[in-house]
Design a protein around this motif. Structure first.
Motif, PDB file in Angstrom:
ATOM      1  N   SER B  49     -76.688 -56.519  45.920  1.00 11.96           N
ATOM      2  CA  SER B  49     -75.351 -55.982  45.638  1.00 11.96           C
ATOM      3  C   SER B  49     -75.209 -54.560  46.175  1.00 11.96           C
ATOM      4  O   SER B  49     -74.202 -54.220  46.804  1.00 11.96           O
ATOM      5  CB  SER B  49     -75.084 -55.988  44.129  1.00 11.96           C
ATOM      6  OG  SER B  49     -75.155 -57.289  43.604  1.00 11.96           O
ATOM      7  N   ILE B 164     -73.401 -63.909  34.945  1.00 13.23           N
ATOM      8  CA  ILE B 164     -73.849 -64.381  36.252  1.00 13.23           C
ATOM      9  C   ILE B 164     -74.845 -65.502  36.023  1.00 13.23           C
ATOM     10  O   ILE B 164     -75.814 -65.332  35.260  1.00 13.23           O
ATOM     11  CB  ILE B 164     -74.488 -63.227  37.041  1.00 13.23           C
ATOM     12  CG1 ILE B 164     -73.384 -62.248  37.454  1.00 13.23           C
ATOM     13  CG2 ILE B 164     -75.247 -63.741  38.258  1.00 13.23           C
ATOM     14  CD1 ILE B 164     -73.892 -60.927  37.914  1.00 13.23           C
ATOM     15  N   PHE B 195     -69.873 -66.013  37.259  1.00 12.36           N
ATOM     16  CA  PHE B 195     -70.101 -66.118  38.701  1.00 12.36           C
ATOM     17  C   PHE B 195     -71.406 -66.862  38.947  1.00 12.36           C
ATOM     18  O   PHE B 195     -72.464 -66.429  38.487  1.00 12.36           O
ATOM     19  CB  PHE B 195     -70.141 -64.727  39.336  1.00 12.36           C
ATOM     20  CG  PHE B 195     -68.822 -64.009  39.254  1.00 12.36           C
ATOM     21  CD1 PHE B 195     -67.761 -64.408  40.047  1.00 12.36           C
ATOM     22  CD2 PHE B 195     -68.632 -62.972  38.342  1.00 12.36           C
ATOM     23  CE1 PHE B 195     -66.523 -63.764  39.959  1.00 12.36           C
ATOM     24  CE2 PHE B 195     -67.407 -62.329  38.243  1.00 12.36           C
ATOM     25  CZ  PHE B 195     -66.346 -62.732  39.050  1.00 12.36           C
ATOM     26  N   TRP B 208     -68.486 -61.930  42.908  1.00 14.05           N
ATOM     27  CA  TRP B 208     -69.031 -60.987  41.924  1.00 14.05           C
ATOM     28  C   TRP B 208     -68.795 -59.542  42.371  1.00 14.05           C
ATOM     29  O   TRP B 208     -68.355 -58.692  41.583  1.00 14.05           O
ATOM     30  CB  TRP B 208     -70.525 -61.295  41.726  1.00 14.05           C
ATOM     31  CG  TRP B 208     -71.409 -60.127  41.430  1.00 14.05           C
ATOM     32  CD1 TRP B 208     -72.372 -59.604  42.253  1.00 14.05           C
ATOM     33  CD2 TRP B 208     -71.450 -59.328  40.231  1.00 14.05           C
ATOM     34  NE1 TRP B 208     -72.990 -58.538  41.654  1.00 14.05           N
ATOM     35  CE2 TRP B 208     -72.440 -58.346  40.409  1.00 14.05           C
ATOM     36  CE3 TRP B 208     -70.732 -59.351  39.044  1.00 14.05           C
ATOM     37  CZ2 TRP B 208     -72.746 -57.402  39.437  1.00 14.05           C
ATOM     38  CZ3 TRP B 208     -71.028 -58.393  38.056  1.00 14.05           C
ATOM     39  CH2 TRP B 208     -72.020 -57.441  38.260  1.00 14.05           C
ATOM     40  N   TRP B 211     -65.186 -58.588  41.846  1.00 14.47           N
ATOM     41  CA  TRP B 211     -64.935 -58.317  40.429  1.00 14.47           C
ATOM     42  C   TRP B 211     -65.370 -56.885  40.078  1.00 14.47           C
ATOM     43  O   TRP B 211     -64.641 -56.119  39.446  1.00 14.47           O
ATOM     44  CB  TRP B 211     -65.698 -59.338  39.567  1.00 14.47           C
ATOM     45  CG  TRP B 211     -65.505 -59.183  38.083  1.00 14.47           C
ATOM     46  CD1 TRP B 211     -64.570 -59.810  37.312  1.00 14.47           C
ATOM     47  CD2 TRP B 211     -66.281 -58.358  37.187  1.00 14.47           C
ATOM     48  NE1 TRP B 211     -64.711 -59.421  35.996  1.00 14.47           N
ATOM     49  CE2 TRP B 211     -65.743 -58.536  35.892  1.00 14.47           C
ATOM     50  CE3 TRP B 211     -67.353 -57.485  37.361  1.00 14.47           C
ATOM     51  CZ2 TRP B 211     -66.247 -57.868  34.774  1.00 14.47           C
ATOM     52  CZ3 TRP B 211     -67.862 -56.813  36.240  1.00 14.47           C
ATOM     53  CH2 TRP B 211     -67.314 -57.022  34.972  1.00 14.47           C
TER      54      TRP B 211
END
Lengths: 224, 224
Positions: B49, B164, B195, B208, B211
């Motif tokens: 991420s 998640i 997600f 994700w 979001w």
């Protein structure tokens, strides 16, 4: 402040654990405390183990969970004596403590049991701190959880008398080094017995069952 | 006794969490508390991420573990600002509490950050009880952990703002019903955003991240 409070809680737990130990000795039942993270496969491992051990070894199980009696329902199929503790009535406790155990052990009736297994709440941290008066502690780690876990959660592996590395049937699909995780276990607890297995397929179950049977017989002979 | 003690600890934590919240508001940084069992893949998810978010979104990470700085070392590769808290110095705490966070947040320096992520200690129980002054809570569950976990550990899913479901690349090799686990999440927390992704392969990462970006921008605009 939090550390002092914890110390008091642990001292009170130790006093109760000694009472539990005296009761289990009187009943001549071997008590195994089984601990792991959520989802490592404790219940499946127990279902498979109990099917093999019974009826020669008479087994009872105390199952701890915050909520639900899913695991007790799964274990009852083995015809072992099973009772469920839900800690949501104790504020959602994250571990089983000594004071949760004695009433359940009496409730289940230990006089006709050789082995009482406590399936602790799924948590790799807190249950390791709470002596419940058991004879041995088992930690279950599955191969999907990462090789570093014994180093990151060392207390659990330090207090364990035996470790089970579960879900080895998934190894071909993972980037996971089984030798490294065993090395890490032995780094925090030299000479810890480690059984690699798949509770799902049954691979590697027998050596673990042999270890457990010897423990049960040794206690019974020592006190018989 | 234990329940009263817990109540006092949680009250003290709440007071500190309010101070943290005021500090984070002053710094105009969005704080995400990320929680899960050990080995669900939090660190890998964050590595992937952060690589996508930076440098447009400036991210800092506070990593909590009982021992080791393995996760901080892995996260530093992303060039995010990273600091490690080891709770073994606080008696091996099983969660990050509000009083662990403020000094680390000041140490890392929040004035040039848009997003501060707290990777909590691997534990599906205790971290859910401790407000750290965050803006949102994420829970990560991996598909190897079993469909029943939201029902067995409901508090974690109840307090979460987003869930998640990780490691979906392993679904072909497991006897796991992804629809059932999502239904169970929604049973304890209706309308929880979920997600499904594989941090390993990158599948499902984008929704994700979208979001998360919206959350960060919304806070900044609200207070800009």
């Amino acid at each position: 402040m939090e550390i002092n409070i914890r110390k008091r809680v642990l001292e009170a737990n130790e006093t109760q654990a000694d009472k539990n130990r005296a009761f289990f000795k009187e009943q001549n039942v071997f008590v195994l405390n089984m601990m792991s993270s959520p989802g490592s496969g404790k219940t499946q491992l127990l279902c498979k183990s109990l099917t093999k051990l019974m009826p020669n070894i008479r087994v009872g199980v105390i199952v701890g969970d915050i909520c639900t009696r899913n695991d007790a329902d799964r274990l009852e199929v083995t015809r072992a004596k099973v009772t469920q503790i839900n800690t949501d009535q104790f504020g959602g406790d994250c571990h089983l403590a000594a004071n949760h155990i004695l009433a359940s052990a009496k409730d289940i009736g230990c006089e006709d049991l050789d082995l009482l297994i406590v399936e602790n709440i799924g948590n790799l941290v807190c249950p390791a701190e709470f002596d419940i008066g058991e004879d041995a502690r088992a930690v279950v780690l599955s191969v999907t959880e990462g090789e570093d876990k014994p180093l990151k959660y060392p207390l659990m592996f330090r207090v364990a008398d035996v470790a089970i590395l579960n879900k080895i049937d998934l190894l071909p699909f993972l980037d996971f080094d089984a030798k490294l995780v065993v090395d890490n276990m032995l780094q925090v607890h030299p000479r810890l017995p480690v059984f690699e297995m798949s509770a799902q397929t049954g691979q590697g179950l027998e050596p673990w069952l042999e270890w457990l049977k010897i423990k049960v017989f040794t206690k019974q002979e020592g006190e018989g």
